[in-house]
Write a protein that holds these residues in place. Structure first.
Motif, short mmCIF file in Angstrom:
data_model
loop_
_atom_site.label_atom_id
_atom_site.label_comp_id
_atom_site.label_asym_id
_atom_site.label_seq_id
_atom_site.Cartn_x
_atom_site.Cartn_y
_atom_site.Cartn_z
N GLY A 168 -37.04 -11.53 -16.96
CA GLY A 168 -38.09 -11.10 -16.04
C GLY A 168 -37.60 -9.99 -15.13
N ALA A 169 -38.40 -8.97 -14.97
CA ALA A 169 -38.01 -7.82 -14.15
C ALA A 169 -37.82 -8.19 -12.68
N THR A 170 -38.45 -9.25 -12.22
CA THR A 170 -38.35 -9.64 -10.81
C THR A 170 -37.42 -10.82 -10.59
N ASP A 171 -36.52 -11.07 -11.52
CA ASP A 171 -35.54 -12.17 -11.39
C ASP A 171 -34.67 -11.89 -10.16
N HIS A 172 -34.63 -12.83 -9.22
CA HIS A 172 -33.84 -12.65 -8.00
C HIS A 172 -32.47 -13.32 -8.08
N VAL A 173 -32.19 -13.98 -9.19
CA VAL A 173 -30.91 -14.66 -9.35
C VAL A 173 -29.98 -13.83 -10.23
N VAL A 174 -30.46 -13.45 -11.39
CA VAL A 174 -29.68 -12.63 -12.33
C VAL A 174 -30.42 -11.32 -12.52
N PRO A 175 -29.82 -10.20 -12.17
CA PRO A 175 -30.51 -8.92 -12.33
C PRO A 175 -30.90 -8.66 -13.79
N ALA A 176 -32.12 -8.19 -13.99
CA ALA A 176 -32.60 -7.89 -15.35
C ALA A 176 -31.76 -6.80 -16.00
N SER A 177 -31.09 -6.01 -15.20
CA SER A 177 -30.24 -4.94 -15.76
C SER A 177 -29.13 -5.51 -16.64
N ARG A 178 -28.73 -6.77 -16.41
CA ARG A 178 -27.70 -7.40 -17.26
C ARG A 178 -28.21 -7.54 -18.69
N SER A 179 -29.41 -8.06 -18.85
CA SER A 179 -29.97 -8.22 -20.19
C SER A 179 -30.26 -6.86 -20.82
N HIS A 180 -30.74 -5.93 -19.99
CA HIS A 180 -31.04 -4.60 -20.50
C HIS A 180 -29.78 -3.92 -21.03
N SER A 181 -28.66 -4.05 -20.32
CA SER A 181 -27.42 -3.42 -20.79
C SER A 181 -26.92 -4.09 -22.07
N ASN A 182 -27.12 -5.40 -22.21
CA ASN A 182 -26.74 -6.07 -23.46
C ASN A 182 -27.59 -5.56 -24.62
N ALA A 183 -28.88 -5.37 -24.38
CA ALA A 183 -29.77 -4.84 -25.42
C ALA A 183 -29.35 -3.43 -25.81
N LEU A 184 -29.06 -2.61 -24.84
CA LEU A 184 -28.64 -1.23 -25.14
C LEU A 184 -27.32 -1.22 -25.91
N CYS A 185 -26.43 -2.13 -25.57
CA CYS A 185 -25.15 -2.24 -26.28
C CYS A 185 -25.38 -2.60 -27.75
N LEU A 186 -26.24 -3.57 -28.01
CA LEU A 186 -26.56 -3.94 -29.40
C LEU A 186 -27.15 -2.76 -30.15
N CYS A 187 -28.09 -2.08 -29.53
CA CYS A 187 -28.76 -0.95 -30.18
C CYS A 187 -27.78 0.17 -30.49
N ALA A 188 -26.91 0.48 -29.54
CA ALA A 188 -25.94 1.55 -29.75
C ALA A 188 -24.93 1.19 -30.84
N LEU A 189 -24.43 -0.03 -30.82
CA LEU A 189 -23.44 -0.44 -31.80
C LEU A 189 -23.96 -0.41 -33.23
N PHE A 190 -25.23 -0.76 -33.40
CA PHE A 190 -25.76 -0.90 -34.74
C PHE A 190 -26.80 0.17 -35.08
N ASP A 191 -26.85 1.22 -34.24
CA ASP A 191 -27.75 2.35 -34.46
C ASP A 191 -29.18 1.88 -34.70
N LEU A 192 -29.67 1.07 -33.78
CA LEU A 192 -31.02 0.52 -33.86
C LEU A 192 -31.91 1.12 -32.80
N PRO A 193 -33.21 1.19 -33.08
CA PRO A 193 -34.12 1.60 -32.00
C PRO A 193 -34.17 0.48 -30.97
N CYS A 194 -34.28 0.85 -29.72
CA CYS A 194 -34.27 -0.16 -28.66
C CYS A 194 -35.52 -0.04 -27.82
N ARG A 195 -36.23 -1.16 -27.68
CA ARG A 195 -37.41 -1.21 -26.82
C ARG A 195 -37.02 -1.97 -25.56
N SER A 196 -37.43 -1.46 -24.44
CA SER A 196 -37.12 -2.17 -23.19
C SER A 196 -38.37 -2.50 -22.44
#
Length: 163
Positions: A135-163
């Motif tokens: 959730g973009a409004t998560d006040h406990v764990v910043p959503a940027s953590r999940s977003h960076s994991n998604a970007l890492c997966l996409c970059a490693l495997f040359d996949l399109p990434c939707r955010s």
């Protein structure tokens, strides 16, 4: 045959009383009444730990043992051993990354929800479907953590990434 979802709770679900998981808001109660559109049902397994992390050698071993037990008894349970999914929220989401990444052959897909960790195991997930939710409004764990994991997966495997 029914798919199987192994759900790892977050820090708020820690303890030794499984009835606590049923009283939590969010995923466990929702899963108790959910139905899969393709099969009409699925099996949900919610193990519980008192630990502050799912990423310990003992818990990894126990969870893989649980997964193996489900596979071994799939006929009597009505389970589809080829559709065992690992899902978890927050602390449980961190466990999904670490356990699923360490044993990618054990699960059909991973579903980390609001996970905080940046797992070193991402490179081992090349053939693994991963569905990341946060959730973009998560006040406990910043959503940027999940977003960076998604970007890492996409970059490693040359996949399109939707955010």
């Amino acid at each position: 045959r029914w798919p199987v979802l192994i759900y790892l709770h977050g820090a708020g679900g820690r303890g030794s009383d499984l009835s606590d998981l049923g009283r939590m808001e969010g995923t466990p109660p929702a899963l108790a009444t959910a139905r899969s559109p393709s099969t009409g049902s699925f099996i949900v397994v919610c193990p519980q730990t008192e630990s502050s992390s799912w990423d310990t050698r003992l818990l990894r071993s126990q969870l893989i043992g649980l997964r193996d037990e489900i596979t071994a008894r799939s006929s009597s349970l009505g389970a589809d051993a080829s559709r065992v999914y690992l899902c978890g929220a927050s602390m449980g989401g961190d466990g999904v990354w670490e356990i699923g990444g360490s044993y990618p052959e054990a699960f059909a897909a991973l579903v980390p929800v609001c996970a905080a960790s940046r797992p070193a195991v991402v490179p081992q997930l090349s053939a693994m479907p991963v569905f990341i939710f946060h959730g973009a409004t998560d006040h406990v764990v910043p959503a940027s953590r999940s977003h960076s994991n998604a970007l890492c997966l996409c970059a490693l495997f040359d996949l399109p990434c939707r955010s």
